[in-house]
Design a protein around this motif. Structure first.
Motif, short mmCIF file in Angstrom:
data_model
loop_
_atom_site.label_atom_id
_atom_site.label_comp_id
_atom_site.label_asym_id
_atom_site.label_seq_id
_atom_site.Cartn_x
_atom_site.Cartn_y
_atom_site.Cartn_z
N ASN A 123 0.79 -1.23 0.00
CA ASN A 123 0.00 0.00 0.00
C ASN A 123 0.83 1.28 0.00
O ASN A 123 0.32 2.35 0.31
N ILE A 124 2.10 1.18 -0.35
CA ILE A 124 2.95 2.37 -0.49
C ILE A 124 3.29 2.53 -1.96
O ILE A 124 3.82 1.61 -2.58
N GLU A 125 2.95 3.69 -2.53
CA GLU A 125 3.20 3.91 -3.94
C GLU A 125 4.70 4.04 -4.19
O GLU A 125 5.40 4.74 -3.47
N VAL A 126 5.17 3.34 -5.19
CA VAL A 126 6.59 3.36 -5.55
C VAL A 126 6.71 3.62 -7.05
O VAL A 126 5.76 3.45 -7.81
N SER A 127 7.89 4.02 -7.47
CA SER A 127 8.15 4.21 -8.89
C SER A 127 9.46 3.51 -9.22
O SER A 127 10.20 3.09 -8.33
N ALA A 128 9.75 3.43 -10.48
CA ALA A 128 10.99 2.76 -10.92
C ALA A 128 12.22 3.45 -10.35
O ALA A 128 13.23 2.80 -10.08
#
Length: 132
Positions: A123-128
């Motif tokens: 539930n934690i937004e991550v990116s590349a």
């Protein structure tokens, strides 16, 4: 060596389907009549892991209900997987929202060339960029 088990796959508004499939750590067989969502599960899993719905071609289409015209009220579509890695449970999820832009000075919306995507781990937004 890490032991990774796919425990559950959840589709929400994805290709107009809502499905939740629980899997066990051994062998799983997904079978059934035509049109109940076997291929949809496969495409959802592929999209979650790779960003493409087709496991054999770099395609990314049919994320929403193809029987309905996309509009600003089209619900967010998502695919979520519950994984167990070495005894610890993790959730990975990818969501997509159809993106629209309002024309200046009017109440008319047009479809953006791209949609809005997000990827979440527990539930934690991550990116590349988080992985570089």
């Amino acid at each position: 060596m890490k032991r990774i088990v796919l425990k559950k796959l959840i589709l929400c508004n994805w290709k107009a389907q809502n499905k939740e499939v629980s899997l066990n750590a051994q062998k799983n067989v997904i079978k059934g009549k035509n049109g109940i969502g076997k291929t949809t599960l496969l495409k959802g899993w592929c999209w979650l892991l790779t960003g493409y719905t087709d496991p054999y071609n770099a395609k990314n289409h049919e994320l929403f209900d193809n029987k309905q015209e996309l509009n600003v009220n089209t619900p967010i579509a998502s695919v979520k997987a519950i994984l167990e890695i070495n005894g610890l449970e993790y959730t990975i999820e990818k969501t997509v929202k159809a993106d629209f832009v309002r024309k200046k000075g009017s109440d008319f919306y047009t479809k953006s060339p791209s949609d809005k995507y997000s990827f979440l781990i527990d539930n934690i937004e991550v990116s590349a960029t988080n992985f570089t």
